[in-house]
Every structure is written in structure tokens, then in C-alpha cells.
Design an enzyme around this catalytic site. Structure first.
Site, PDB file in Angstrom:
ATOM      1  N   ASP A  69       0.563   2.548   3.509  1.00  0.00           N
ATOM      2  CA  ASP A  69       0.151   3.894   3.358  1.00  0.00           C
ATOM      3  C   ASP A  69       0.806   5.244   2.844  1.00  0.00           C
ATOM      4  OD1 ASP A  69      -2.213   5.130   2.089  1.00  0.00           O
ATOM      5  OD2 ASP A  69      -3.320   5.830   3.918  1.00  0.00           O
ATOM      6  N   HIS A 112       0.846  -1.480  -0.143  1.00  0.00           N
ATOM      7  CA  HIS A 112       0.407   0.050  -0.172  1.00  0.00           C
ATOM      8  C   HIS A 112       1.122   1.102  -0.138  1.00  0.00           C
ATOM      9  CE1 HIS A 112      -3.909   1.993   1.793  1.00  0.00           C
ATOM     10  NE2 HIS A 112      -3.262   2.863   0.780  1.00  0.00           N
ATOM     11  N   GLY A 149      -2.612  11.857   4.804  1.00  0.00           N
ATOM     12  CA  GLY A 149      -0.836  11.285   4.204  1.00  0.00           C
ATOM     13  C   GLY A 149       0.404  11.638   4.605  1.00  0.00           C
ATOM     14  N   HIS A 202      -5.348  -0.206   6.354  1.00  0.00           N
ATOM     15  CA  HIS A 202      -5.464   0.277   6.966  1.00  0.00           C
ATOM     16  C   HIS A 202      -6.917   0.687   8.157  1.00  0.00           C
ATOM     17  CE1 HIS A 202      -7.571   3.380   4.372  1.00  0.00           C
ATOM     18  NE2 HIS A 202      -6.691   3.912   3.827  1.00  0.00           N
ATOM     19  N   HIS A 239       1.773   5.480  -1.837  1.00  0.00           N
ATOM     20  CA  HIS A 239       0.831   6.585  -2.875  1.00  0.00           C
ATOM     21  C   HIS A 239       2.387   6.928  -3.645  1.00  0.00           C
ATOM     22  CE1 HIS A 239      -3.296   6.123  -1.545  1.00  0.00           C
ATOM     23  NE2 HIS A 239      -2.147   5.581  -1.045  1.00  0.00           N
ATOM     24  N   PHE A 240       2.750   6.659  -4.955  1.00  0.00           N
ATOM     25  CA  PHE A 240       3.774   7.157  -5.765  1.00  0.00           C
ATOM     26  C   PHE A 240       3.463   8.209  -6.246  1.00  0.00           C
ATOM     27  CE2 PHE A 240       7.433   3.599  -5.387  1.00  0.00           C
ATOM     28  CZ  PHE A 240       7.025   3.576  -3.701  1.00  0.00           C
ATOM     29  N   ARG A 241       2.714   8.754  -6.031  1.00  0.00           N
ATOM     30  CA  ARG A 241       2.309   9.954  -6.605  1.00  0.00           C
ATOM     31  C   ARG A 241       2.631  10.360  -8.861  1.00  0.00           C
ATOM     32  NH1 ARG A 241      -1.248  10.894  -2.646  1.00  0.00           N
ATOM     33  NH2 ARG A 241      -0.323  12.034  -1.262  1.00  0.00           N
ATOM     34  N   HIS A 268     -10.849   1.172   1.010  1.00  0.00           N
ATOM     35  CA  HIS A 268     -10.621   2.201   2.074  1.00  0.00           C
ATOM     36  C   HIS A 268     -12.423   2.204   2.707  1.00  0.00           C
ATOM     37  CE1 HIS A 268      -9.028   5.981   3.219  1.00  0.00           C
ATOM     38  NE2 HIS A 268     -10.299   6.354   3.808  1.00  0.00           N
ATOM     39  N   HIS A 272       3.282  14.449   0.696  1.00  0.00           N
ATOM     40  CA  HIS A 272       2.523  15.401   0.532  1.00  0.00           C
ATOM     41  C   HIS A 272       3.763  17.134   0.025  1.00  0.00           C
ATOM     42  CE1 HIS A 272      -1.576  14.009   0.508  1.00  0.00           C
ATOM     43  NE2 HIS A 272      -1.482  13.684   0.886  1.00  0.00           N
TER      44      HIS A 272
END
Length: 443
Positions: free
Chosen positions: A309, A61, A328, A237, A63-65, A179, A313
Site C-alpha cells: 500500500d 498494491h 499513507g 490491508h 499508489h504511484f500518483r 478497501h 505524500h
């Protein structure tokens, strides 16, 4: 190339023993128990004396954006963070720009990773209210599963139509990672918080707004749908003791599994007072009682997987309170050492940690030939040293956003070396950015 990892303490398959690992090219060819030095010639000998040798971590899990949100993270920077943290495989989430909700967008992410990822990779396919018909065209050997946002306002990825939910759970032929937060409850809580505390309530109110009940009601619905349609539900999560009541106590493999993050195992609501919005995430970090219940469930097997997760940012995006600050945090680089700290505190055994971060992610998603120290498996290996104090400073942070909630924290465990497919991708604080990992194969 033939390598020998010598004189380490190997942790694998619920066992811990002194031994060595022989690696030829990309694979483990032999596991040797005991302290005897194998009688052979090697191109390299890695002395793991005093260290623990673990399978490379699989983070289900992140988030590499990339694409579309690369000001704060990208595949290059975040896979560097993975390598530095002992993570050799990751599964990336679909809420980028464009969202990974079409076959074309999925193919594009694989192309990007084949150019930029320094560890192994795959990508979840995102469910929407309208794209269920594409599920039959997905290659079950290429991706880990479907990602479903039930009650999380993430562009048009919020799936809130009952008809669509029924179709997703009845159609998916692979795990559905969900989620779970109830949007209506959150909206009511937010309206009340604004009435009481103003337009941007302090972050200390975040767990009141994204409340226990908001999590519980959404998770309850997801469990009901999974049981009705005999689907494999993987709850992302988990954050509350109350949700644990919904997890069936059945032998593995279970049709309902759940993940917990290092953040929800490590922090509690008291930490908002010192770390503020740096630990603001969705679902919210909640009470110490919830944290302790999650720790117990991780230890006793009710929780299957630890996944970060990881959600970078920019720091300026973390300014404000419950409304304005982004949710995040980046935890990928420090997930293993943070959980090893819980081993030192007696929360987990190191054998259980390896189950949660290596074995069970591989088993749950059907990852081929990874997640274990086994002969014939890919040589994804991390070597960690205990009693090696170091402090997190900005200059060592690999994530592009350039900060961490763990800044200034002193750890007593250190990642010494990470091997991915037999190649040293991290050693002595340096990531080999010339190395490109492999796409993961499933089932």
C-alpha cells in the site's frame, strides 16, 4: 546475453537449497542444484556467494500518483524505488487524477508506464457506483482486477449504494480488491474525538477513529457479498485480529483472500509516540495484539499476500493530526528488508516470505511466468545479502517524496542486485533508469 548467478542459496517453491541460475536474455533457462559450476561459457557471472537468491517481488498494491498527483510521486521515481527494493512487478491503484475508472484512463496509464516504468507493471480498474457496465470490456489478460473502496472517501470512488455493490460482486470476472472501512462508524468516531480532543485530534487517536469495528463491519459485508455471488474477494490491508475471524479456513485457492502490509506487520499503536503521522495510514495501524495476530496469520497461511500500500505524500502534507495529516506512507523500497528483519526475529521463515511476496501474488492474480524461479519463466530475480548492516539515510531514498518512516533505521539485510526480465535494473545503489519494464500478462 547469457548470465550465470553462481553459488547462492535459492529460495523457491517452499524449498531452500544451494545452487545456481542460468539466465539467457530475458528468461531463466536452467536451475542447477548444488555447488558445481556449470560447464559452459557465459557473458557475465554474478557471484552470489553468501547471498540468498529469490524471485523478484510482486507488489499487488501501490499508489504511484501518476497522472495528476506527480508533485509527490510518479511512475519513474516509484519504479526506481521498486527496483532498489527487489520489487520487479507492481499493480498500481486507480485513485489518481483522473481516476482510473474509464477505459481511456486505463489506456493512458499503460502508455505512461511504457515510457517511464523501470520494472514490470499493471493497473487495477476502479469501481464506482456507476461504471459496472464497463467491466465486460476489460481485458482479463491485461489487468489484475477491480479495486473497490467500501467506506473510504476517495473522491467519487466511494461505493456506498447497496445496489451498486451487489452488481459489482455479481459482475466482476476477476479478483475484486476491496478497501474495507465503514464510513458511518468512522464519522461517528471522528465527531466524538473532536468533541473530546478538539478539531484535529492527535494521531494517537487515529486507531480509535478508524477503529476495529469500522474495519470489521465493512469486511463482514464484503465477505457476505462475495459468498453470495461466488466472487473472488481480495481484502486489502487487513489490520485487525477480529477480521481474521471472517476469513474462511479453506484450502487454496480460496474465494476469499487477504493482504497485509509490512507497516501493519511491523508497527503498532505504540509507535505513534515516536513516529507520529509518518505512520498514519488508512486503515490505521492498531494495537500490538492486532499486529501479533496478523503476524501469526501471515505465518500460518490465513493471509495470502504481503503488499505495501505504498502511498507517498510530501512531508508538509503529513503535518497535523487525525484530520489534517494525510494518510499513507512510502514503504516500497524497504518492504523486503523489513520483512527479512521479521525472518531474523522468527516471525516468518524465508520460505514463507517468498510465498507471501512472490508466489502467492502470482498465483492469486494469475500472473504468467513470474513469481517463481522456474525454467522458462521470466528472469525476475533479487539477490539479498544477510549480515550486511546499513542505515537508511535521505540520500538513498528513491521515492520522489524524499522521506521514509524507516529513516535512521539500521538493517542487517541488503538488496545486492535486482534483475528484471534478465536485465540488471539495480546494483551497487544505482538504478538503471534507461531500462523499461514490461506490461504483465495474466491468466
Amino acid at each position: 546475453m547469457k548470465r550465470l548467478i553462481l553459488h547462492g542459496t535459492l529460495v523457491n517453491d517452499t524449498n531452500k537449497f544451494d545452487g545456481s541460475v542460468i539466465v539467457e536474455d530475458s528468461k531463466i533457462t536452467k536451475i542447477v542444484e548444488g555447488n558445481a559450476v556449470p560447464n559452459a561459457s557465459f557473458d557475465e557471472v554474478i557471484d552470489a556467494s553468501g547471498c540468498f537468491v529469490l524471485p523478484g517481488l510482486i507488489d499487488d498494491h501501490v499508489h504511484f500518483r501518476e497522472p495528476g498527483l506527480t508533485a509527490k510521486a510518479d511512475i519513474d521515481s516509484e519504479s526506481r524505488a521498486a527496483a532498489a527494493g527487489g520489487v520487479t512487478t507492481y499493480f498500481d491503484m486507480p485513485n489518481c487524477v483522473p481516476q482510473t475508472t474509464s477505459l481511456e484512463a486505463l489506456d493512458e496509464k499503460f502508455k505512461l508506464a511504457a515510457q517511464k516504468s523501470h520494472v514490470n507493471y499493471s493497473f487495477f480498474f476502479g469501481a464506482t457506483n456507476d461504471n459496472v457496465d464497463l467491466f465486460s470490456q476489460l481485458d482479463v489478460h491485461r489487468i489484475p482486477g477491480i479495486k473497490l473502496f467500501m467506506g473510504s472517501s476517495t473522491g467519487n470512488m466511494l461505493v456506498d449504494r447497496r445496489e451498486a455493490l451487489e452488481k459489482i460482486f455479481s459482475t466482476a470476472q476477476m479478483p475484486i480488491m476491496v478497501h474495507c472501512e465503514d464510513t458511518d462508524i468512522i464519522n461517528r468516531n471522528m465527531a466524538e474525538a473532536k468533541r473530546l480532543y478538539g478539531d484535529d485530534p492527535k494521531v494517537t487517536h487515529h486507531p480509535e477513529i478508524r477503529s476495529v469495528e469500522a474495519c470489521y463491519q465493512s469486511t463482514k459485508l464484503a465477505v457476505e457479498l462475495a459468498l453470495k455471488h461466488h466472487a473472488h474477494l481480495h481484502i486489502a490491508h487487513l489490520t485487525t485480529a477480529k477480521e481474521l475471524e471472517l476469513i474462511p479456513h479453506t484450502p487454496h485457492p480460496s474465494p476469499i483472500t487477504c493482504e497485509v502490509t509490512p507497516s501493519h506487520l511491523y508497527f503498532c499503536d505504540r509507535d505513534y509516540n515516536t513516529l507520529g503521522t509518518r505512520i498514519k495510514c488508512n486503515p490505521a495501524i492498531k494495537s500490538a495484539a492486532d499486529r501479533d495476530a496478523l503476524r501469526q496469520a501471515a505465518a500460518d497461511g490465513r493471509i495470502a499476500v504481503i503488499g505495501t500500500d505504498h502511498a507517498p505524500h510530501l512531508l508538509e502534507q503529513k503535518e497535523g493530526g487525525c484530520c489534517k495529516a494525510a494518510s499513507g506512507m512510502p514503504m516500497l523500497q524497504f518492504s523486503l528488508v523489513t520483512m527479512l528483519e521479521l525472518v531474523d526475529k522468527g516471525v516468518l521463515t524465508i520460505e514463507r516470505l517468498v510465498e507471501l511476496m512472490c508466489h502467492r501474488p502470482a498465483d492469486l492474480f494469475g500472473v504468467r511466468n513470474r513469481g517463481y524461479l522456474r525454467e522458462g519463466y521470466q528472469a525476475d530475480i533479487v539477490i539479498v545479502r544477510p549480515n550486511a548492516a546499513w542505515t537508511v539515510t535521505k540520500d538513498i531514498i528513491q521515492s520522489k517524496c524524499g522521506w521514509s518512516p524507516m529513516e535512521n533505521h539500521t538493517y542487517l539485510w541488503r538488496v545486492e542486485q535486482t534483475l528484471c526480465n534478465g536485465h540488471t535494473v539495480y546494483k551497487d545503489g544505482i538504478v538503471d533508469t534507461n531500462y523499461i519494464g514490461q506490461p504483465v500478462q495474466f491468466r
